[in-house]
Design a protein around this motif. Structure first.
Motif, mmCIF file in Angstrom:
data_model
loop_
_atom_site.group_PDB
_atom_site.id
_atom_site.type_symbol
_atom_site.label_atom_id
_atom_site.label_comp_id
_atom_site.label_asym_id
_atom_site.label_seq_id
_atom_site.Cartn_x
_atom_site.Cartn_y
_atom_site.Cartn_z
ATOM 1 N N GLN A 57 0.843 -1.200 0.000
ATOM 2 C CA GLN A 57 0.000 0.000 0.000
ATOM 3 C C GLN A 57 0.879 1.252 0.000
ATOM 4 O OE1 GLN A 57 -3.885 0.639 2.228
ATOM 5 N NE2 GLN A 57 -2.500 1.781 3.553
ATOM 6 N N SER A 58 0.662 2.130 -0.987
ATOM 7 C CA SER A 58 1.392 3.388 -1.105
ATOM 8 C C SER A 58 0.397 4.538 -0.934
ATOM 9 C CB SER A 58 2.092 3.476 -2.467
ATOM 10 O OG SER A 58 3.000 2.396 -2.636
ATOM 11 N N HIS A 59 0.619 5.360 0.067
ATOM 12 C CA HIS A 59 -0.364 6.364 0.482
ATOM 13 C C HIS A 59 -0.309 7.628 -0.378
ATOM 14 C CE1 HIS A 59 2.854 8.753 2.325
ATOM 15 N NE2 HIS A 59 3.319 7.641 2.877
ATOM 16 N N PHE A 60 -1.256 8.532 -0.118
ATOM 17 C CA PHE A 60 -1.217 9.815 -0.836
ATOM 18 C C PHE A 60 -0.221 10.758 -0.166
ATOM 19 C CE2 PHE A 60 -4.994 10.343 1.970
ATOM 20 C CZ PHE A 60 -4.845 11.621 2.487
ATOM 21 N N GLY A 61 -0.037 11.943 -0.736
ATOM 22 C CA GLY A 61 1.130 12.730 -0.403
ATOM 23 C C GLY A 61 0.923 13.915 0.507
ATOM 24 N N VAL A 62 2.004 14.434 1.008
ATOM 25 C CA VAL A 62 2.187 15.664 1.763
ATOM 26 C C VAL A 62 1.547 15.580 3.154
ATOM 27 C CG1 VAL A 62 1.963 18.178 1.770
ATOM 28 C CG2 VAL A 62 2.320 16.991 -0.383
ATOM 29 N N GLN A 63 0.243 15.437 3.246
ATOM 30 C CA GLN A 63 -0.435 15.433 4.540
ATOM 31 C C GLN A 63 -0.831 14.036 4.996
ATOM 32 O OE1 GLN A 63 -3.726 18.191 4.415
ATOM 33 N NE2 GLN A 63 -2.420 19.947 4.016
ATOM 34 N N CYS A 64 -0.198 13.017 4.460
ATOM 35 C CA CYS A 64 -0.597 11.640 4.727
ATOM 36 C C CYS A 64 0.614 10.832 5.170
ATOM 37 C CB CYS A 64 -1.221 11.042 3.465
ATOM 38 S SG CYS A 64 -2.034 9.450 3.692
ATOM 39 N N ASN A 65 0.353 9.616 5.641
ATOM 40 C CA ASN A 65 1.409 8.663 5.961
ATOM 41 C C ASN A 65 0.820 7.266 5.886
ATOM 42 O OD1 ASN A 65 0.226 7.990 8.603
ATOM 43 N ND2 ASN A 65 0.972 9.994 9.253
ATOM 44 N N ARG A 66 1.614 6.265 6.265
ATOM 45 C CA ARG A 66 1.156 4.873 6.144
ATOM 46 C C ARG A 66 -0.159 4.630 6.891
ATOM 47 N NH1 ARG A 66 5.264 2.294 10.739
ATOM 48 N NH2 ARG A 66 6.483 4.167 10.446
ATOM 49 N N GLY A 67 -0.377 5.367 7.997
ATOM 50 C CA GLY A 67 -1.581 5.162 8.801
ATOM 51 C C GLY A 67 -2.811 5.841 8.257
ATOM 52 N N GLY A 68 -2.619 6.813 7.350
ATOM 53 C CA GLY A 68 -3.756 7.533 6.793
ATOM 54 C C GLY A 68 -3.633 9.024 6.983
ATOM 55 N N TRP A 69 -4.726 9.662 7.337
ATOM 56 C CA TRP A 69 -4.793 11.122 7.448
ATOM 57 C C TRP A 69 -5.604 11.496 8.684
ATOM 58 C CZ3 TRP A 69 -8.663 14.811 7.635
ATOM 59 C CH2 TRP A 69 -8.285 16.140 7.369
ATOM 60 N N LEU A 147 -0.726 -4.171 -5.788
ATOM 61 C CA LEU A 147 -0.347 -2.792 -5.487
ATOM 62 C C LEU A 147 -1.597 -1.964 -5.219
ATOM 63 C CD1 LEU A 147 2.238 -2.306 -8.380
ATOM 64 C CD2 LEU A 147 2.712 -3.027 -6.024
ATOM 65 N N LEU A 148 -1.724 -1.469 -3.990
ATOM 66 C CA LEU A 148 -2.815 -0.569 -3.630
ATOM 67 C C LEU A 148 -2.216 0.829 -3.545
ATOM 68 C CD1 LEU A 148 -5.686 0.091 -2.763
ATOM 69 C CD2 LEU A 148 -5.080 -0.613 -0.428
ATOM 70 N N SER A 149 -2.438 1.629 -4.585
ATOM 71 C CA SER A 149 -1.724 2.894 -4.761
ATOM 72 C C SER A 149 -2.721 4.040 -4.767
ATOM 73 C CB SER A 149 -0.921 2.862 -6.064
ATOM 74 O OG SER A 149 -0.004 1.780 -6.051
ATOM 75 N N ILE A 150 -2.537 4.974 -3.824
ATOM 76 C CA ILE A 150 -3.540 5.989 -3.538
ATOM 77 C C ILE A 150 -3.019 7.372 -3.912
ATOM 78 C CG2 ILE A 150 -5.007 6.973 -1.733
ATOM 79 C CD1 ILE A 150 -4.455 4.305 -0.141
ATOM 80 N N MET A 152 -1.051 10.232 -4.859
ATOM 81 C CA MET A 152 0.354 10.325 -5.208
ATOM 82 C C MET A 152 0.990 8.948 -5.264
ATOM 83 S SD MET A 152 3.471 12.522 -3.489
ATOM 84 C CE MET A 152 3.947 11.233 -2.319
ATOM 85 N N GLY A 153 0.476 8.007 -4.468
ATOM 86 C CA GLY A 153 0.952 6.632 -4.566
ATOM 87 C C GLY A 153 0.705 6.047 -5.943
ATOM 88 N N SER A 154 -0.428 6.406 -6.567
ATOM 89 C CA SER A 154 -0.713 5.959 -7.936
ATOM 90 C C SER A 154 0.280 6.561 -8.921
ATOM 91 C CB SER A 154 -2.135 6.361 -8.348
ATOM 92 O OG SER A 154 -3.102 5.720 -7.565
ATOM 93 N N ALA A 155 0.560 7.855 -8.742
ATOM 94 C CA ALA A 155 1.530 8.507 -9.621
ATOM 95 C C ALA A 155 2.902 7.863 -9.468
ATOM 96 C CB ALA A 155 1.603 9.998 -9.295
ATOM 97 N N ALA A 156 3.331 7.667 -8.215
ATOM 98 C CA ALA A 156 4.649 7.075 -7.972
ATOM 99 C C ALA A 156 4.740 5.673 -8.556
ATOM 100 C CB ALA A 156 4.940 7.055 -6.474
ATOM 101 N N THR A 157 3.680 4.892 -8.392
ATOM 102 C CA THR A 157 3.669 3.527 -8.917
ATOM 103 C C THR A 157 3.741 3.536 -10.437
ATOM 104 O OG1 THR A 157 2.403 2.769 -7.009
ATOM 105 C CG2 THR A 157 2.391 1.359 -8.954
ATOM 106 N N THR A 158 3.019 4.448 -11.064
ATOM 107 C CA THR A 158 3.039 4.528 -12.521
ATOM 108 C C THR A 158 4.409 4.968 -13.026
ATOM 109 O OG1 THR A 158 0.675 5.100 -12.456
ATOM 110 C CG2 THR A 158 1.838 5.456 -14.532
ATOM 111 N N TYR A 159 4.988 5.958 -12.388
ATOM 112 C CA TYR A 159 6.360 6.345 -12.739
ATOM 113 C C TYR A 159 7.313 5.161 -12.552
ATOM 114 C CZ TYR A 159 5.287 11.396 -12.828
ATOM 115 O OH TYR A 159 4.801 12.642 -13.134
ATOM 116 N N ALA A 160 7.083 4.343 -11.522
ATOM 117 C CA ALA A 160 7.954 3.188 -11.261
ATOM 118 C C ALA A 160 7.866 2.160 -12.380
ATOM 119 C CB ALA A 160 7.588 2.542 -9.921
#
Length: 289
Positions: A57-69, A147-150, A152-160
Motif C-alpha cells: 500500500q502506497s499512500h497519498f502525499g504531503v499530509q498523509c502517511n502509512r496510517g492515513g490522514w 499494489l494498492l496505490s492511492i 500520489m501513490g498511484s503517480a509514484a507507482t506509474t512512474y515506477a
C-alpha cells in the motif's frame, strides 16, 4: 512570501506525523525498514497475514502517511472532519488471507528524507515503490503481489513502471488498484489560486526541486503498466479534472476497469470509502492474485 507559502503547502515534507498503530486493531505486525536505490531508509509495518498474497500500500502525499490522514493540525476547517485510518482496509485484507506492507514514502511519517528533501508528487517516490516491492519479494519469494496505490501513490507507482529496471521487470506483481490518480498541475488548477500566487509558488518549488513540478506526467507511463489495473474515482471530487482521470484510464493497455463512485463533494471521501467499504474495491485483488 507568497511563493514560499504556496510551495510549502504543496511540497514541504514532514506535515503528517504518524497517528495510528496496528495494535489499535489487534493486528499481528512487524516494524520494518528497508532502503531505496538512492540510499533512503523507509519505515513501515508488515501486517502478517498469508504468505502467498501480499499487498503493497502506497499512500497519498504531503499530509498523509502509512496510517492515513488526521484533521489534527490542519486548522479549524480541515478538508475532512475525521481520521482516515488505512489500517481498516489492512485488517480487511488480512482477514482475506493477505499480508500487507504499509510504509511511509520518503519525507512522510517515520521515513527519512531523500537527496531532494521535498515531496516530488511521484518521480522521486517511484524509487520507494520499487524498494517496497523488492522488500516483500525477498520476504515472500513465492507470493503474488498486489499494489494498492492511492493518489500520489498511484503517480509514484506509474512512474515506477516507466523507469528502467522498474516494476515492469517484477514478474510477481499481479494486479494494481489506482485510487484517484492526480497530476500536480491539475490539482493546482483545481485549487483556484490567483495566478500570481501559482507563479510565485512554482518559482520557489522549481528552485527547491531542480525541475518544474508541472512538467512530469505519469499518464505517459501508464501504457508501461503490465498488470490488470482498477481505477477508482469519486465523481464529485472537486480537486481533479475527470478528463485527466479518463486519459490515464484510456492509456492503460492491460485488463482494466474504471469504478466511478458517487460520494460527497470531497476528495477525501474516496479515501474514507477504502476503509469503510473495502469489499467494494479489494475484490479486484481477489480476482487477480
Amino acid at each position: 512570501m507568497f511563493g514560499t507559502f504556496v510551495s510549502n503547502m504543496m511540497i514541504k515534507p514532514g506535515q503528517a506525523p504518524l497517528f495510528d498503530h496496528p495494535q489499535s486493531f489487534d493486528l499481528p505486525f512487524e516494524d520494518v525498514e528497508f532502503s531505496t536505490e538512492d540510499g533512503v531508509t523507509l519505515r513501515g509495518w508488515l501486517i502478517r497475514g498469508g504468505a502467498d498474497k501480499v499487498i503493497v500500500q502506497s499512500h497519498f502525499g504531503v499530509q498523509c502517511n502509512r496510517g492515513g490522514w488526521t484533521p489534527k493540525g490542519h486548522g479549524p476547517m480541515p478538508p475532512w472532519k475525521q481520521d482516515i485510518r488505512f489500517l481498516r482496509q489492512a485488517k480487511y485484507l488480512m482477514d482475506q488471507g493477505h499480508s500487507v506492507l504499509m510504509y511511509d514514502l520518503r519525507g512522510h511519517g517515520d521515513s527519512d528524507l531523500g537527496p531532494i528533501p521535498w515531496v516530488s508528487w511521484g518521480p522521486e517516490e517511484a524509487k520507494d515503490v520499487i524498494a517496497a516491492v523488492d522488500f516483500v519479494s525477498a520476504r515472500y519469494p513465492s507470493a503474488n503481489i498486489g499494489l494498492l496505490s492511492i493518489c500520489m501513490g498511484s503517480a509514484a507507482t506509474t512512474y515506477a513502471y516507466g523507469r528502467d529496471h522498474g516494476l515492469a521487470e517484477r514478474q510477481n506483481i499481479k494486479a494494481m488498484i489506482a485510487v484517484q490518480p492526480l497530476l500536480y498541475s491539475n490539482f493546482v488548477k483545481a485549487l483556484g489560486m490567483p495566478g500570481f500566487m501559482v507563479r510565485a509558488g512554482e518559482k520557489v518549488s522549481t528552485a527547491r526541486m531542480g525541475f518544474n513540478m508541472a512538467e512530469p506526467n505519469f499518464v505517459l507511463d501508464a501504457p508501461k503498466i503490465t498488470v490488470p489495473t482498477l481505477v477508482v474515482q469519486n465523481t464529485n471530487d472537486p480537486w481533479t479534472e475527470m478528463p485527466m482521470v479518463q486519459s490515464y484510464y484510456d492509456a492503460l493497455t492491460v485488463d482494466k476497469e474504471m469504478r466511478l463512485i458517487e460520494l460527497e463533494k470531497s476528495r477525501f471521501a474516496a479515501y474514507e470509502y477504502l476503509g469503510a467499504r473495502p469489499e467494494r474495491v479489494m475484490d479486484w485483488f481477489d480476482r487477480h492474485l
